[in-house]
Design a protein around this motif. Structure first.
Motif, PDB file in Angstrom:
ATOM      1  N   THR A 208       0.937  -1.255  -0.006  1.00 17.64           N
ATOM      2  CA  THR A 208       0.091  -0.014   0.097  1.00 17.64           C
ATOM      3  C   THR A 208       0.931   1.189   0.068  1.00 17.64           C
ATOM      4  O   THR A 208       1.846   1.347   0.583  1.00 17.64           O
ATOM      5  N   TRP A 209       0.295   2.292  -0.577  1.00 17.87           N
ATOM      6  CA  TRP A 209       1.017   3.592  -0.489  1.00 17.87           C
ATOM      7  C   TRP A 209      -0.102   4.739   0.021  1.00 17.87           C
ATOM      8  O   TRP A 209      -1.286   4.668  -0.345  1.00 17.87           O
ATOM      9  N   ASN A 210       0.552   5.708   0.836  1.00 16.01           N
ATOM     10  CA  ASN A 210      -0.239   6.608   1.401  1.00 16.01           C
ATOM     11  C   ASN A 210       0.652   7.846   1.445  1.00 16.01           C
ATOM     12  O   ASN A 210       1.855   7.512   1.697  1.00 16.01           O
ATOM     13  N   LYS A 221       4.125   0.145   2.540  1.00 21.08           N
ATOM     14  CA  LYS A 221       4.110  -1.119   3.623  1.00 21.08           C
ATOM     15  C   LYS A 221       3.495  -2.274   2.516  1.00 21.08           C
ATOM     16  O   LYS A 221       2.729  -2.211   1.859  1.00 21.08           O
ATOM     17  N   TYR A 223       1.871  -5.793   3.104  1.00 24.12           N
ATOM     18  CA  TYR A 223       0.863  -6.383   3.900  1.00 24.12           C
ATOM     19  C   TYR A 223       0.763  -7.980   3.480  1.00 24.12           C
ATOM     20  O   TYR A 223       0.879  -8.421   2.401  1.00 24.12           O
ATOM     21  N   PRO A 232      -0.611   1.534   8.184  1.00 23.54           N
ATOM     22  CA  PRO A 232       0.178   1.700   7.099  1.00 23.54           C
ATOM     23  C   PRO A 232       1.347   2.313   7.898  1.00 23.54           C
ATOM     24  O   PRO A 232       2.537   2.442   7.032  1.00 23.54           O
TER      25      PRO A 232
END
Length: 529
Positions: A208-210, A221, A223, A232
């Motif tokens: 994931t990207w945030n 991160k 998962y 995250p």
């Protein structure tokens, strides 16, 4: 044709032509020719909002040896951009959609008797109850759902049905495509949430990207089944172990302090939701005067979460909802005049309401009004549009109260005791006051003035964790810019920043990201941290 639509299309066409002329060839040259032997990465697209950032991330995956397949709602401009950089495989949610009879949703709803049951409701391996509840809370702008109310159940049913349909859709995508890896953003809502669950259940890792706390920074991160519930921006056990083992120096402490203070004073602190755009730093005396704090008393600052945003995504709460936690916390505050109480209403309320086209009062203020006509004189409320920087509060704060907000990391790193009301990304690491029950939390809150100050060791642990979250974890983007504008919606602006003559395969940010993808590690860590 509508003039606004025509102008928008003309602008998008012009932007694409500039991209194709200036950078298309560079992105195509950046990666080796793909073959059917390359492992697939399913890219669950964010849509046109962050397309240039996503294109840079996809390029890093290609450098790492993956062949991308883009999953998105149909958007001809997204398709044009990806085709321009040589990515030809696309899937569309509408084409993959699997319908579930409404009767199944009605039957499932009938089996759900409480909110607690709802958020634990599973269908085809996806947490459909949680995703439906998250969406309804945001839609209704409320902090909890009373399932004994027929109107609430009626409002919930179509969202539960939609989540069930997307669970079946995700199941079909996984069975048909069988990717080796997934890249996604915002997995807390439908349809990405259901796909996230089904991929992990099938043993397919999801990265994931945030947005991080500053412009031009991302949190990434990986998962798998074992860490599905973590935040995250949390630190893996491995990352935390490394941070505890390394020497902690005054230079590290000063670097952390400069990062925190600099992010606030520049107005960049979580600019994704415009938290500090129009605030200013005040000295302690001015803060005390402005808020009317009584001398000789300690000061507690309560940082309520937005009740309907990201509720129960990560960790376990002592209370049923953020709303219940806040109401019970305020009842204690009202009856404890031994300290000054400050309630800092979340400033992100303003931007989130503007983006959603909602003019409702912040849910925290509605909860305060439900307790009576006005708070007692020892309780002060800071409105979400206040010009007082949160950074200013640390100079007068003796205690910080939150469920699991980021503010707990900041406060503890400044040496301020933090009272939590649930598990999350930094509790039980040796520097927070964590309770095992509601009664224990409320009792501690009632006597909060008796809690001891942080020891030097506790503060150091908090500083190490803050260093990990705010310095070690973020990827600093160089190839593209990701900047939130200081307008009413904190609009995102992206652009390619590739210097002339530089090849993308040599870009340090993309090379570091590609190396991390290949490593299989949970946390991306900056090579320079």
């Amino acid at each position: 044709m509508d003039p606004a639509f025509r102008d928008r299309e003309a602008g998008l066409d012009q932007a694409f032509r500039r991209f194709a002329a200036d950078y298309g060839a560079a992105f195509r040259r950046a990666v080796p020719p793909e073959s059917s032997d390359n492992q697939r990465v399913l890219v669950v697209s964010s849509g046109s909002l962050g397309q240039l950032v996503e294109i840079a991330l996809v390029t890093a995956f290609r450098l790492a040896g993956y062949r991308p397949v883009i999953l998105t709602d149909y958007d001809r401009w997204m398709e044009a951009y990806y085709c321009e950089i040589g990515v030809q495989e696309h899937l569309y949610w509408d084409d993959c959609f699997r319908h579930v009879p409404m009767a199944e949703a009605v039957h499932l709803m009938a089996s759900i008797g409480s909110f607690e049951q709802l958020i634990k409701t599973d269908y085809c391996g996806a947490r459909v109850g949680k995703y439906a509840a998250s969406t309804v809370l945001r839609h209704l702008r409320v902090g909890r759902l009373d399932l004994s109310d027929r109107t609430v159940r009626d409002a919930l049913l179509p969202f539960l049905h939609r989540a069930m349909c997307y669970a079946r859709t995700a199941e079909a995508i996984v069975e048909t495509l069988r990717p080796q890896l997934v890249l996604s953003v915002d997995t807390g809502y439908s349809p990405r949430g259901e796909l996230f669950d089904l991929c992990l259940a099938a043993g397919i890792d999801t990265i994931t990207w945030n947005a991080a706390h500053r412009n031009n920074q991302l949190m990434l991160k990986r998962y798998s089944r074992g860490n599905r519930e973590v935040h995250p921006a949390s630190l893996s056990a491995s990352t935390w172990g490394e941070l505890q083992a390394k020497p902690w120096t005054e230079a590290d402490r000063n670097l952390l302090r400069r990062e925190l203070v600099g992010s606030y004073t520049s107005g960049e602190w979580y600019s994704e939701v415009g938290t500090q755009f129009h605030t200013k730093l005040e000295d302690p005396a001015e803060v005390r005067r402005t808020l009317g704090l009584e001398d000789g008393k300690k000061t507690v600052v309560v940082f309520p979460h937005i009740f309907w945003d990201g509720t129960f995504f990560y960790g376990t709460d002592l209370f049923e909802s953020y709303e219940e936690w806040f109401v019970e916390t305020m009842k204690v505050a009202y009856t404890n005049p031994c300290v000054n109480w400050i309630v800092k209403i979340h400033p992100a309320n303003i931007v989130k309401n503007m983006r959603d086209g909602v003019g409702s009062e912040p849910s925290e203020l509605t909860a305060i009004r439900s307790l009576g006509e006005s708070p007692p004189p020892h309780v002060r409320i800071i409105q979400p549009d206040s010009r007082l920087s949160t950074l200013s509060l640390y100079s007068v704060m003796d205690y910080c109260v939150t469920v699991r907000g980021t503010v707990g990391i900041e406060a503890a790193s400044f040496g301020i005791p933090v009272l939590t009301a649930g598990t999350g990304r930094y509790d039980r690491l040796g520097f927070t006051v964590d309770s095992e029950s509601r009664s224990q939390y409320l009792d501690r809150l009632a006597h909060i003035q008796d809690l001891p100050s942080l020891t030097a060791r506790e503060r150091e642990l908090a500083e190490r964790l803050a260093y990990g979250v705010f310095i070690a974890r973020p990827l600093t983007l160089r190839t593209v810019a990701l900047e939130y504008q200081r307008d009413a919606k904190a609009s995102l602006q992206t652009r390619v920043c590739l210097p002339k003559g530089q090849e993308l395969h040599a870009a340090a940010d993309l090379r570091a990201l590609a190396a991390w993808i290949q490593s299989g590690q949970e946390d991306f860590l900056s090579p320079h941290a």
